[in-house]
Design a protein around this motif. Structure first.
Motif, PDB file in Angstrom:
ATOM      1  N   LEU A 180       1.022 143.719  52.141  1.00 59.93           N
ATOM      2  CA  LEU A 180      -0.385 143.855  52.491  1.00 59.93           C
ATOM      3  C   LEU A 180      -0.834 145.307  52.609  1.00 59.93           C
ATOM      4  O   LEU A 180      -2.034 145.571  52.753  1.00 59.93           O
ATOM      5  N   SER A 181       0.095 146.246  52.543  1.00 62.32           N
ATOM      6  CA  SER A 181      -0.308 147.650  52.547  1.00 62.32           C
ATOM      7  C   SER A 181      -0.746 148.122  51.155  1.00 62.32           C
ATOM      8  O   SER A 181      -1.287 149.220  51.018  1.00 62.32           O
ATOM      9  N   ARG A 182      -0.538 147.282  50.139  1.00 62.78           N
ATOM     10  CA  ARG A 182      -0.934 147.661  48.780  1.00 62.78           C
ATOM     11  C   ARG A 182      -2.436 147.593  48.621  1.00 62.78           C
ATOM     12  O   ARG A 182      -3.149 146.986  49.420  1.00 62.78           O
ATOM     13  N   GLU A 183      -2.939 148.240  47.570  1.00 59.00           N
ATOM     14  CA  GLU A 183      -4.366 148.258  47.299  1.00 59.00           C
ATOM     15  C   GLU A 183      -4.861 146.849  46.955  1.00 59.00           C
ATOM     16  O   GLU A 183      -4.098 146.016  46.456  1.00 59.00           O
ATOM     17  N   PRO A 184      -6.147 146.567  47.218  1.00 60.29           N
ATOM     18  CA  PRO A 184      -6.673 145.234  46.937  1.00 60.29           C
ATOM     19  C   PRO A 184      -6.430 144.750  45.520  1.00 60.29           C
ATOM     20  O   PRO A 184      -6.060 143.594  45.305  1.00 60.29           O
ATOM     21  N   GLY A 185      -6.634 145.622  44.537  1.00 66.61           N
ATOM     22  CA  GLY A 185      -6.407 145.216  43.155  1.00 66.61           C
ATOM     23  C   GLY A 185      -4.972 144.816  42.895  1.00 66.61           C
ATOM     24  O   GLY A 185      -4.701 143.873  42.136  1.00 66.61           O
ATOM     25  N   GLN A 186      -4.024 145.510  43.536  1.00 62.45           N
ATOM     26  CA  GLN A 186      -2.614 145.170  43.375  1.00 62.45           C
ATOM     27  C   GLN A 186      -2.292 143.833  44.035  1.00 62.45           C
ATOM     28  O   GLN A 186      -1.487 143.051  43.506  1.00 62.45           O
ATOM     29  N   LEU A 187      -2.909 143.570  45.177  1.00 67.89           N
ATOM     30  CA  LEU A 187      -2.699 142.281  45.837  1.00 67.89           C
ATOM     31  C   LEU A 187      -3.182 141.136  44.957  1.00 67.89           C
ATOM     32  O   LEU A 187      -2.492 140.124  44.788  1.00 67.89           O
ATOM     33  N   LEU A 188      -4.371 141.297  44.386  1.00 69.46           N
ATOM     34  CA  LEU A 188      -4.910 140.237  43.541  1.00 69.46           C
ATOM     35  C   LEU A 188      -4.078 140.070  42.270  1.00 69.46           C
ATOM     36  O   LEU A 188      -3.906 138.953  41.784  1.00 69.46           O
ATOM     37  N   SER A 189      -3.563 141.173  41.732  1.00 65.46           N
ATOM     38  CA  SER A 189      -2.700 141.075  40.546  1.00 65.46           C
ATOM     39  C   SER A 189      -1.424 140.306  40.866  1.00 65.46           C
ATOM     40  O   SER A 189      -0.963 139.479  40.068  1.00 65.46           O
ATOM     41  N   ALA A 190      -0.844 140.566  42.043  1.00 65.20           N
ATOM     42  CA  ALA A 190       0.372 139.854  42.441  1.00 65.20           C
ATOM     43  C   ALA A 190       0.089 138.359  42.587  1.00 65.20           C
ATOM     44  O   ALA A 190       0.908 137.520  42.185  1.00 65.20           O
ATOM     45  N   LEU A 191      -1.072 138.012  43.128  1.00 66.99           N
ATOM     46  CA  LEU A 191      -1.405 136.595  43.277  1.00 66.99           C
ATOM     47  C   LEU A 191      -1.712 135.954  41.933  1.00 66.99           C
ATOM     48  O   LEU A 191      -1.445 134.770  41.727  1.00 66.99           O
ATOM     49  N   ARG A 192      -2.267 136.716  40.995  1.00 66.45           N
ATOM     50  CA  ARG A 192      -2.471 136.173  39.642  1.00 66.45           C
ATOM     51  C   ARG A 192      -1.138 135.836  38.989  1.00 66.45           C
ATOM     52  O   ARG A 192      -1.004 134.834  38.282  1.00 66.45           O
ATOM     53  N   GLU A 193      -0.118 136.670  39.231  1.00 64.51           N
ATOM     54  CA  GLU A 193       1.207 136.392  38.680  1.00 64.51           C
ATOM     55  C   GLU A 193       1.789 135.115  39.280  1.00 64.51           C
ATOM     56  O   GLU A 193       2.403 134.309  38.571  1.00 64.51           O
ATOM     57  N   ILE A 194       1.610 134.930  40.573  1.00 62.64           N
ATOM     58  CA  ILE A 194       2.076 133.688  41.196  1.00 62.64           C
ATOM     59  C   ILE A 194       1.316 132.502  40.615  1.00 62.64           C
ATOM     60  O   ILE A 194       1.889 131.439  40.340  1.00 62.64           O
ATOM     61  N   ALA A 195       0.002 132.676  40.409  1.00 63.76           N
ATOM     62  CA  ALA A 195      -0.808 131.589  39.845  1.00 63.76           C
ATOM     63  C   ALA A 195      -0.334 131.224  38.439  1.00 63.76           C
ATOM     64  O   ALA A 195      -0.330 130.045  38.061  1.00 63.76           O
ATOM     65  N   GLN A 196       0.074 132.210  37.651  1.00 63.31           N
ATOM     66  CA  GLN A 196       0.588 131.929  36.306  1.00 63.31           C
ATOM     67  C   GLN A 196       1.853 131.087  36.378  1.00 63.31           C
ATOM     68  O   GLN A 196       2.060 130.180  35.566  1.00 63.31           O
ATOM     69  N   ARG A 197       2.704 131.371  37.356  1.00 59.43           N
ATOM     70  CA  ARG A 197       3.917 130.562  37.515  1.00 59.43           C
ATOM     71  C   ARG A 197       3.555 129.130  37.917  1.00 59.43           C
ATOM     72  O   ARG A 197       4.153 128.173  37.424  1.00 59.43           O
ATOM     73  N   LEU A 198       2.567 128.986  38.788  1.00 58.22           N
ATOM     74  CA  LEU A 198       2.138 127.649  39.203  1.00 58.22           C
ATOM     75  C   LEU A 198       1.572 126.881  38.021  1.00 58.22           C
ATOM     76  O   LEU A 198       1.839 125.691  37.836  1.00 58.22           O
ATOM     77  N   ALA A 199       0.755 127.568  37.197  1.00 54.50           N
ATOM     78  CA  ALA A 199       0.147 126.908  36.043  1.00 54.50           C
ATOM     79  C   ALA A 199       1.190 126.511  35.007  1.00 54.50           C
ATOM     80  O   ALA A 199       1.027 125.530  34.281  1.00 54.50           O
ATOM     81  N   GLY A 200       2.303 127.277  34.949  1.00 54.01           N
ATOM     82  CA  GLY A 200       3.343 126.968  33.977  1.00 54.01           C
ATOM     83  C   GLY A 200       4.297 125.867  34.400  1.00 54.01           C
ATOM     84  O   GLY A 200       5.144 125.437  33.614  1.00 54.01           O
ATOM     85  N   ALA A 201       4.159 125.421  35.657  1.00 51.66           N
ATOM     86  CA  ALA A 201       5.046 124.354  36.135  1.00 51.66           C
ATOM     87  C   ALA A 201       4.570 123.034  35.549  1.00 51.66           C
ATOM     88  O   ALA A 201       3.475 122.572  35.831  1.00 51.66           O
ATOM     89  N   ALA A 202       5.415 122.400  34.727  1.00 52.76           N
ATOM     90  CA  ALA A 202       5.034 121.129  34.087  1.00 52.76           C
ATOM     91  C   ALA A 202       4.972 120.011  35.121  1.00 52.76           C
ATOM     92  O   ALA A 202       5.807 119.953  36.031  1.00 52.76           O
ATOM     93  N   PRO A 203       4.002 119.125  35.004  1.00 52.94           N
ATOM     94  CA  PRO A 203       3.960 117.963  35.907  1.00 52.94           C
ATOM     95  C   PRO A 203       5.055 116.975  35.565  1.00 52.94           C
ATOM     96  O   PRO A 203       4.845 115.999  34.884  1.00 52.94           O
ATOM     97  N   ASN A 204       6.261 117.286  36.070  1.00 52.47           N
ATOM     98  CA  ASN A 204       7.428 116.492  35.698  1.00 52.47           C
ATOM     99  C   ASN A 204       8.027 115.856  36.942  1.00 52.47           C
ATOM    100  O   ASN A 204       9.013 116.316  37.492  1.00 52.47           O
ATOM    101  N   PRO A 205       7.403 114.785  37.449  1.00 54.73           N
ATOM    102  CA  PRO A 205       7.906 114.143  38.667  1.00 54.73           C
ATOM    103  C   PRO A 205       9.333 113.656  38.497  1.00 54.73           C
ATOM    104  O   PRO A 205       9.727 113.198  37.442  1.00 54.73           O
ATOM    105  N   ARG A 206      10.090 113.771  39.585  1.00 52.00           N
ATOM    106  CA  ARG A 206      11.457 113.265  39.532  1.00 52.00           C
ATOM    107  C   ARG A 206      11.438 111.765  39.590  1.00 52.00           C
ATOM    108  O   ARG A 206      10.658 111.140  40.296  1.00 52.00           O
ATOM    109  N   SER A 207      12.315 111.158  38.835  1.00 46.80           N
ATOM    110  CA  SER A 207      12.410 109.697  38.829  1.00 46.80           C
ATOM    111  C   SER A 207      13.331 109.236  39.943  1.00 46.80           C
ATOM    112  O   SER A 207      14.114 109.997  40.457  1.00 46.80           O
TER     113      SER A 207
END
Length: 399
Positions: A372-399
């Motif tokens: 949280l000591s990073r600049e606002p733009g860096q914080l938002l960039s880090a969260l965009r990277e997390i969002a990309q990982r979330l979007a790449g997670a396939a909806p593959n429920p365990r059987s």
């Protein structure tokens, strides 16, 4: 500090702990929890709780949570001007006053409001049923309803209430206090709010667009900020102040930013999505954020935000158990925890016994860290990277 003030702090839950100092009579040992700000005790003592996060960054988190669209367009500055203040309450008072001044620069907003009253002359519409019930059909007076063009609108009432609350807070500097008093005069035509009642509702529109940043910040001042707490069945403790819960602020920032970042991926994101852990529906779980497919039916990812420092010494094992429960209930192969700080940006734990075949990988519990000591733009960039990982997670429920 007297016993009454110390007991009030201990009972109110403002601090993590407040206990008498066994070595010095009349002294108390105070330990801060997740709340920051200032509070005045019944004895007149002022307790200031300073955040570890820089105040300017704290108000960036607040500004983004309140108005992500505006901040997303310009993450370099954010939307909350805190001046040169290093404490929460002076910075808040400065920020609210500046926003209100900007809102009122083109004049006080006026609008039509329905007025119902008894009058000696007919104006607007006659309320026939009330006329008969109250006056047996005789006139005057007459029971009427009409639309008045007035400055006594929901927007102005909220701004006035925020100004009056800030004027009562400890630690507001003299220059800011004088400017707040000036804003109160400008808003004098708006009626004061009744204590204990809900805030009046307002709808965003083209007409009140210049008010909207000030209104969102004013509502943050008025909602869930009072450190008044009841002790058993007694009257509320006579305490006033402003407190921000860093747990909730960090959670709001992370989830709102992730939801905003996921908008372009054809996914939906639900905040505080409620489920049950057990088949009987007795144990409720509420993840901070559940990402689903565009139709809202299939879970894709689950996130929980923690205003903690991610550690590797086992102290936060309960967070991993919680994340595993979320993944199990939602049928996901991974769950994500986002911490306020940590030793590395990302790490994961693969859970044993969560796969039927040795060749398959088990459920993974990811731990992400935001500095949280990073600049606002860096914080938002880090969260965009997390969002990309979330979007790449396939909806593959365990059987």
């Amino acid at each position: 500090m007297g016993a009454e003030a110390g007991q009030a702090l201990a009972a109110a839950g403002i601090l993590q702990s407040a206990t008498p100092d066994p070595r010095r009579e009349g002294h108390w040992l105070l330990r801060a929890g997740s709340k920051v700000g200032a509070v005045r005790t019944p004895g007149g003592h002022v307790v200031r709780i300073t955040p570890k996060t820089p105040v300017s960054r704290l108000f960036f988190l607040l500004g983004f949570s309140l108005d992500p669209e505006r901040v997303w367009r310009d993450s370099r500055e954010g939307t909350v001007d805190t001046g040169a203040h290093d404490d929460v309450v002076p910075a808040l008072a400065h920020a609210v006053e500046r926003q209100i001044d900007t809102a009122l620069r083109q004049g006080v907003l006026q609008g039509y409001r329905e007025v119902t009253e008894s009058a000696l002359v007919v104006r607007g519409r006659l309320r026939e049923a009330e006329q008969i019930r109250r006056h047996f059909g005789r006139t005057p007076p007459v029971e009427i309803t009409y639309d008045a063009y007035t400055a006594d609108t929901a927007e102005n009432r909220i701004l006035r209430a925020a100004v009056e609350r800030l004027l009562r807070l400890p630690g507001v500097t003299g220059p800011v206090r004088r400017r707040l008093a000036h804003q109160r005069v400008r808003l004098a035509d708006a009626l004061p709010l009744v204590r204990g009642h809900d805030l009046p509702r307002w709808q965003p529109s083209r007409l009140n667009s210049r008010y909207q940043p000030a209104l969102r910040l004013a509502e943050a001042v008025l909602r869930d900020t009072s450190p008044e707490h009841r002790r058993g069945g007694a009257e509320p403790l006579a305490m006033d102040g402003f407190l921000l819960d860093m747990n909730k602020l960090f959670e709001d920032f992370v989830t709102v930013a992730l939801r905003k970042a996921l908008q372009g991926d054809g996914l939906t994101a639900r905040l505080q999505d409620s489920h049950h852990l057990d088949t009987a529906g007795l144990v409720r779980i509420r993840p901070d954020l559940v990402v689903r497919t565009g139709d809202g039916r299939t879970p894709v990812a689950v996130v929980d935000a923690k205003y903690k420092v991610e550690k590797g010494d086992g102290l936060l094992n309960a967070d991993l158990y919680q994340a595993l429960a979320y993944a199990t209930v939602l049928g996901l192969r991974e769950a994500h925890l986002v911490y306020a700080a940590g030793r590395q940006p990302e790490r994961f734990h693969e859970v044993r016994g969560t796969t039927a075949r040795p060749a398959e990988r088990g459920v993974r519990l990811y731990q992400h860290s935001l500095d949280l000591s990073r600049e606002p733009g860096q914080l938002l960039s880090a969260l965009r990277e997390i969002a990309q990982r979330l979007a790449g997670a396939a909806p593959n429920p365990r059987s």
